[in-house]
Write an enzyme that holds these catalytic residues in place. Structure first.
Site, PDB file in Angstrom:
ATOM      1  CE1 TYR A   1     -17.295  33.006  37.006  1.00 52.28           C
ATOM      2  CE2 TYR A   1     -19.163  34.410  36.643  1.00 52.28           C
ATOM      3  CZ  TYR A   1     -17.809  34.365  36.515  1.00 52.28           C
ATOM      4  OH  TYR A   1     -17.067  35.467  36.296  1.00 52.28           O
TER       5      TYR A   1
ATOM      6  CE  LYS B   1     -15.351  35.023  39.336  1.00 49.52           C
ATOM      7  NZ  LYS B   1     -14.010  35.058  39.533  1.00 49.52           N
TER       8      LYS B   1
END
Length: 310
Positions: A155, A159
């Site tokens: 993640y 991001k």
């Protein structure tokens, strides 16, 4: 704030933050293409927007594949005649520590968040450049991508990559009057409910208890607290804002800095390993950067009682 005549795509808008973004854009007059992998969630999102007096259609498909990106843009153009705004929000989590993270865990998150953002923006930007009337690209980042977070290798990478792409797109799309920005939200969602630290505050808010510590100190509130920023960045008023990472949550709005050199040192002939051994600590030691997201301990009178309101 008038978005009448504008057409927006919001990926991952069946629930949570994405639904709040879509409803806010519709509230200001935009026509929506909503997206989710769940037919029922997509249908409910369309119903919520149309019940409020807005216009919406759904594309049920996972983001990542180019085919989905093409379907989203095609649906917008065939249904409403144009496209003006893209919000890339769709995402999944596969959290675990590095040594337990499988290839599938990594690839799934990268595929939805990073590749999904890339393919959707590529398709939308291609159409917007041809349309010749500018446009708005709004990509959803995360504090994890800015600072890292335990158990979120996949993640964090996705991001952080999204913000890097946004900065590049701001340069590439400027001549076409297309802005590209990243929004860094902090809000109560199904994802944050997996984190006990945040869940205590979202549970308290659901019980109707005030949570000033969460809203002010943490900048943690509801999806609707972030939606206003999305509508603003989608509007003509934000035409001069591009390449930025802007945070929103609770009562707080933040502008994230771009990575910058904080200390610079020179040595004639360059830096050998022995030079670094002798001088690195004295040169850089006081300026080493922190990692992770600081989570301040709530004051005793701010921590919600698990039993309160039950």
């Amino acid at each position: 704030m008038d978005l009448s005549g504008k057409v927006a795509i919001v990926t991952g808008s069946g629930r949570g933050l994405g639904l709040a973004y879509a409803r806010e854009l519709a509230r200001h007059g935009a026509s929506l293409v909503v997206n989710d992998v769940d037919q029922e969630a997509a249908d409910e999102a369309v119903a919520a927007i149309t019940d409020d007096g807005g216009k919406a259609v759904a594309v049920v498909a996972p983001v990542g594949p180019t085919e989905t990106a093409k379907s989203l843009v095609t649906t917008a153009v065939e249904t409403y005649g144009r496209l003006d705004i893209l919000v890339t929000n769709a995402g999944v989590l596969r959290d675990t520590v590095l040594w337990k993270m499988s290839d599938e865990d990594f690839d799934t998150v990268i595929g939805v968040h990073l590749r999904g953002t890339f393919t959707c923006v590529r398709e939308a930007a291609t159409y917007l450049r041809g349309q010749g009337e500018g446009g708005r690209i709004i990509c959803i980042g995360s504090p994890t991508g800015q600072r890292g977070n335990f158990g979120q290798t996949n993640y964090a990478a996705a991001k952080a990559g999204i913000v890097g792409m946004v900065r590049t797109w701001a340069l590439e799309l400027a001549r076409a009057n297309i802005t590209a920005n990243a929004v860094i939200p902090v809000a109560a969602t199904a994802m944050t409910d997996t984190v006990p630290y945040f869940k205590q505050f979202s549970d308290a808010a659901e019980r109707g208890e005030p949570v000033p510590f969460a809203r002010r100190v943490l900048g943690f509130g509801t999806p609707q607290d972030v939606a206003g920023l999305i509508a603003y960045l989608a509007s003509d008023a934000a035409a001069g804002i591009s390449g930025q990472a802007i945070g929103a949550g609770g009562d707080r709005l933040t502008l994230w800095s771009h990575p910058e050199e904080v200390v610079t040192a020179f040595r004639d002939g360059g830096w050998a390993a022995s030079d670094l051994e002798s001088d690195f600590a004295s040169t850089f030691g006081q300026s080493l950067q922190s990692v992770g997201q600081p989570m301040p301990e709530p004051p005793a009178d701010a921590a919600p009682s698990p039993e309160a309101g039950s």
